[in-house]
Design a protein around this motif. Sequence first.
Motif, PDB file in Angstrom:
ATOM      1  N   THR A  46       0.826  -1.203   0.000  1.00  0.00           N
ATOM      2  CA  THR A  46       0.000   0.000   0.000  1.00  0.00           C
ATOM      3  C   THR A  46       0.863   1.258   0.000  1.00  0.00           C
ATOM      4  N   ARG A  47       0.237   2.335  -0.414  1.00  0.00           N
ATOM      5  CA  ARG A  47       0.813   3.682  -0.290  1.00  0.00           C
ATOM      6  C   ARG A  47      -0.357   4.591   0.048  1.00  0.00           C
ATOM      7  N   ASN A  48      -0.200   5.391   1.055  1.00  0.00           N
ATOM      8  CA  ASN A  48      -1.253   6.321   1.492  1.00  0.00           C
ATOM      9  C   ASN A  48      -2.548   5.590   1.842  1.00  0.00           C
ATOM     10  N   GLY A  49      -2.427   4.341   2.277  1.00  0.00           N
ATOM     11  CA  GLY A  49      -3.601   3.563   2.656  1.00  0.00           C
ATOM     12  C   GLY A  49      -4.338   2.921   1.497  1.00  0.00           C
ATOM     13  N   LEU A  50      -3.821   3.052   0.285  1.00  0.00           N
ATOM     14  CA  LEU A  50      -4.464   2.469  -0.900  1.00  0.00           C
ATOM     15  C   LEU A  50      -3.681   1.243  -1.362  1.00  0.00           C
ATOM     16  N   ASP A  51      -4.407   0.204  -1.725  1.00  0.00           N
ATOM     17  CA  ASP A  51      -3.828  -1.039  -2.222  1.00  0.00           C
ATOM     18  C   ASP A  51      -3.325  -0.781  -3.643  1.00  0.00           C
ATOM     19  N   LEU A  52      -2.003  -0.867  -3.834  1.00  0.00           N
ATOM     20  CA  LEU A  52      -1.397  -0.535  -5.132  1.00  0.00           C
ATOM     21  C   LEU A  52      -1.811  -1.508  -6.238  1.00  0.00           C
ATOM     22  N   ALA A  53      -1.933  -2.791  -5.923  1.00  0.00           N
ATOM     23  CA  ALA A  53      -2.358  -3.767  -6.940  1.00  0.00           C
ATOM     24  C   ALA A  53      -3.793  -3.488  -7.368  1.00  0.00           C
ATOM     25  N   GLN A  54      -4.663  -3.182  -6.401  1.00  0.00           N
ATOM     26  CA  GLN A  54      -6.056  -2.873  -6.733  1.00  0.00           C
ATOM     27  C   GLN A  54      -6.149  -1.588  -7.549  1.00  0.00           C
ATOM     28  N   LEU A  55      -5.318  -0.597  -7.214  1.00  0.00           N
ATOM     29  CA  LEU A  55      -5.286   0.645  -7.986  1.00  0.00           C
ATOM     30  C   LEU A  55      -4.918   0.359  -9.437  1.00  0.00           C
ATOM     31  N   ASP A  56      -3.872  -0.441  -9.654  1.00  0.00           N
ATOM     32  CA  ASP A  56      -3.467  -0.803 -11.015  1.00  0.00           C
ATOM     33  C   ASP A  56      -4.565  -1.572 -11.734  1.00  0.00           C
ATOM     34  N   GLN A  57      -5.202  -2.512 -11.062  1.00  0.00           N
ATOM     35  CA  GLN A  57      -6.284  -3.305 -11.674  1.00  0.00           C
ATOM     36  C   GLN A  57      -7.433  -2.402 -12.110  1.00  0.00           C
ATOM     37  N   THR A  58      -7.816  -1.466 -11.233  1.00  0.00           N
ATOM     38  CA  THR A  58      -8.927  -0.567 -11.558  1.00  0.00           C
ATOM     39  C   THR A  58      -8.578   0.316 -12.755  1.00  0.00           C
ATOM     40  N   ILE A  59      -7.390   0.895 -12.744  1.00  0.00           N
ATOM     41  CA  ILE A  59      -6.970   1.759 -13.859  1.00  0.00           C
ATOM     42  C   ILE A  59      -6.910   0.963 -15.166  1.00  0.00           C
ATOM     43  N   HIS A  79      -4.192  10.476  -6.590  1.00  0.00           N
ATOM     44  CA  HIS A  79      -3.221  10.827  -7.629  1.00  0.00           C
ATOM     45  C   HIS A  79      -1.799  10.911  -7.080  1.00  0.00           C
ATOM     46  N   ALA A  80      -1.647  11.238  -5.805  1.00  0.00           N
ATOM     47  CA  ALA A  80      -0.313  11.165  -5.191  1.00  0.00           C
ATOM     48  C   ALA A  80       0.148   9.714  -5.202  1.00  0.00           C
ATOM     49  N   THR A  81      -0.735   8.807  -4.839  1.00  0.00           N
ATOM     50  CA  THR A  81      -0.404   7.382  -4.833  1.00  0.00           C
ATOM     51  C   THR A  81       0.004   6.918  -6.221  1.00  0.00           C
ATOM     52  N   ALA A  82      -0.772   7.289  -7.232  1.00  0.00           N
ATOM     53  CA  ALA A  82      -0.465   6.890  -8.607  1.00  0.00           C
ATOM     54  C   ALA A  82       0.875   7.469  -9.066  1.00  0.00           C
ATOM     55  N   ARG A  83       1.272   8.618  -8.533  1.00  0.00           N
ATOM     56  CA  ARG A  83       2.541   9.258  -8.912  1.00  0.00           C
ATOM     57  C   ARG A  83       3.718   8.782  -8.053  1.00  0.00           C
ATOM     58  N   GLY A  84       3.444   7.901  -7.098  1.00  0.00           N
ATOM     59  CA  GLY A  84       4.510   7.397  -6.236  1.00  0.00           C
ATOM     60  C   GLY A  84       4.870   8.330  -5.091  1.00  0.00           C
ATOM     61  N   ILE A  85       3.979   9.256  -4.772  1.00  0.00           N
ATOM     62  CA  ILE A  85       4.224  10.223  -3.701  1.00  0.00           C
ATOM     63  C   ILE A  85       3.558   9.720  -2.420  1.00  0.00           C
ATOM     64  N   THR A  86       4.322   9.675  -1.345  1.00  0.00           N
ATOM     65  CA  THR A  86       3.777   9.310  -0.040  1.00  0.00           C
ATOM     66  C   THR A  86       3.398  10.581   0.710  1.00  0.00           C
ATOM     67  N   ILE A  87       2.167  10.615   1.176  1.00  0.00           N
ATOM     68  CA  ILE A  87       1.687  11.748   1.966  1.00  0.00           C
ATOM     69  C   ILE A  87       1.831  11.389   3.442  1.00  0.00           C
ATOM     70  N   ARG A  88       2.447  12.277   4.186  1.00  0.00           N
ATOM     71  CA  ARG A  88       2.613  12.060   5.626  1.00  0.00           C
ATOM     72  C   ARG A  88       1.500  12.728   6.423  1.00  0.00           C
ATOM     73  N   LYS A  89       0.991  13.841   5.910  1.00  0.00           N
ATOM     74  CA  LYS A  89      -0.031  14.591   6.634  1.00  0.00           C
ATOM     75  C   LYS A  89      -0.813  15.434   5.638  1.00  0.00           C
ATOM     76  N   LEU A  90      -2.136  15.487   5.813  1.00  0.00           N
ATOM     77  CA  LEU A  90      -2.965  16.298   4.924  1.00  0.00           C
ATOM     78  C   LEU A  90      -4.207  16.722   5.690  1.00  0.00           C
ATOM     79  N   SER A  91      -4.466  17.997   5.700  1.00  0.00           N
ATOM     80  CA  SER A  91      -5.706  18.511   6.286  1.00  0.00           C
ATOM     81  C   SER A  91      -6.152  19.714   5.468  1.00  0.00           C
ATOM     82  N   THR A  92      -7.453  19.950   5.489  1.00  0.00           N
ATOM     83  CA  THR A  92      -8.001  21.094   4.761  1.00  0.00           C
ATOM     84  C   THR A  92      -8.927  21.888   5.667  1.00  0.00           C
TER      85      THR A  92
END
Length: 188
Positions: free
Chosen positions: A9-22, A107-120
């Motif tokens: 996983t990256r950012n809590g998303l399953d990378l294999a599932q992301l690739d399968q969906t795309i 999209h961060a996950t798809a780009r290989g970017i790991t997010i450590r913290k995010l709030s809005t």
Amino acid sequence: MNAQAPALTRNGLDLAQLDQTINLLSNQPSLAQFEFRASNQWINGGENRSQIRGFYGVGAEDQSRSADFVYTNGEPPVLLGHNEGANPVEYLLHALAGCVTTTTVLHATARGITIRKLSTRLSGTINLEGFLNLDPQATVGYESIRIEMAIEADCSDQELDELLAFAKDHSPVCNTVCRPVPVMLERV
């Protein structure tokens, strides 16, 4: 004993599932057509409730939800309510925050970017003269919305700026708010 390897996983998303969906949606674009639905029932005054459960996507009716999501809409006392729940324009801010956040993470996950913290933090300005038809020149609805995002990620500032611009341009809720969308109100 045949132990299954943990999902990568990256950012809590399953990378294999992301690739399968795309890959699935790239190879079969018709499966990318979704229909989301909500129903609403007026309770009293400014209070009403929405229920959300089913939707159509990936070529079939979804059966993954066993119960409705229920949202109570209300108004503060100054707007003749009793704080039964957030009001609809506040729910719009909630939907916008959630969609921009999810789009950024995906999209961060798809780009290989790991997010450590995010709030809005979101704020929107409204002139109720439009809603109440007190001034025909007043805008009905938000005049402007500001999204302030605090994000820490393992990428350069330029990559982060590009990611956020991309996320704003590809967030479905943000795009729905930012462009005219036909809405039909029909009596049934």
